[in-house]
Design a protein around this motif. Sequence first.
Motif, PDB file in Angstrom:
ATOM      1  N   SER A  48      -4.515  -6.179  -5.072  1.00 58.99           N
ATOM      2  CA  SER A  48      -4.315  -4.784  -4.677  1.00 58.99           C
ATOM      3  C   SER A  48      -5.604  -4.156  -4.180  1.00 58.99           C
ATOM      4  CB  SER A  48      -3.779  -3.960  -5.850  1.00 58.99           C
ATOM      5  OG  SER A  48      -2.492  -4.365  -6.193  1.00 58.99           O
TER       6      SER A  48
ATOM      7  N   ILE B  40      -9.669   6.709  -4.328  1.00 54.65           N
ATOM      8  CA  ILE B  40      -8.697   7.022  -3.286  1.00 54.65           C
ATOM      9  C   ILE B  40      -7.852   8.152  -3.848  1.00 54.65           C
ATOM     10  CG2 ILE B  40      -6.777   6.195  -1.886  1.00 54.65           C
ATOM     11  CD1 ILE B  40      -8.023   3.358  -2.250  1.00 54.65           C
TER      12      ILE B  40
ATOM     13  N   HIS C  17      -6.810  -1.887   4.100  1.00 56.67           N
ATOM     14  CA  HIS C  17      -6.065  -0.745   4.628  1.00 56.67           C
ATOM     15  C   HIS C  17      -7.007   0.352   5.146  1.00 56.67           C
ATOM     16  CE1 HIS C  17      -2.810   2.190   4.997  1.00 56.67           C
ATOM     17  NE2 HIS C  17      -3.624   3.052   4.401  1.00 56.67           N
TER      18      HIS C  17
ATOM     19  N   MET D  44       0.814  -1.197   0.000  1.00 54.83           N
ATOM     20  CA  MET D  44       0.000   0.000   0.000  1.00 54.83           C
ATOM     21  C   MET D  44       0.855   1.257   0.000  1.00 54.83           C
ATOM     22  SD  MET D  44      -3.062   1.020  -0.027  1.00 54.83           S
ATOM     23  CE  MET D  44      -3.680   2.651   0.099  1.00 54.83           C
TER      24      MET D  44
ATOM     25  N   MET E 250      -6.168  -2.624  -0.444  1.00 49.69           N
ATOM     26  CA  MET E 250      -6.587  -1.247  -0.169  1.00 49.69           C
ATOM     27  C   MET E 250      -7.869  -1.202   0.650  1.00 49.69           C
ATOM     28  SD  MET E 250      -5.545   0.933  -3.475  1.00 49.69           S
ATOM     29  CE  MET E 250      -5.086  -0.316  -4.648  1.00 49.69           C
TER      30      MET E 250
END
Length: 136
Positions: A44, A65, A51, A1, A48
């Motif tokens: 990925s 984002i 995260h 990240m 995210m």
Amino acid sequence: MTGFQGKNIILFDGVCNLCVGSVQFVLKRDTRNLFLFASMQSRSGQEMLRHFNLSADVFNSFLLIESGRVYHRSTAALRVVKNLGGAWPLLFCLFPVPRVVRDGVYDWIARNRYRWFGRKDECWLPTPELKNRFLD
């Protein structure tokens, strides 16, 4: 990240025809290559979501984002078009419309997107020419 700090990343539902069409729309009009992309189903994308403590089940089509902040629903869509080429940034004039109204329309479309636009059995994969715009 950490390798994606400062990047504008669009997370999208990789099996949704409307979402994939939206990504292709942005790719054609993102003349400054401001956006990177990842499907929510990808490694990925899942990283995210974790995260930011988000669940893919909660969001109906895509997330933005931007500068370490997460935007969703109509706010994400308007922030994306604001950065596109051509006349598309003019749609940002809809931002003052109360979010409850904007998100109501967005949610209605999102709820019906598979019925109206269909669904793929597998995630859409970018062409080799576009591969560098996708996280994985």
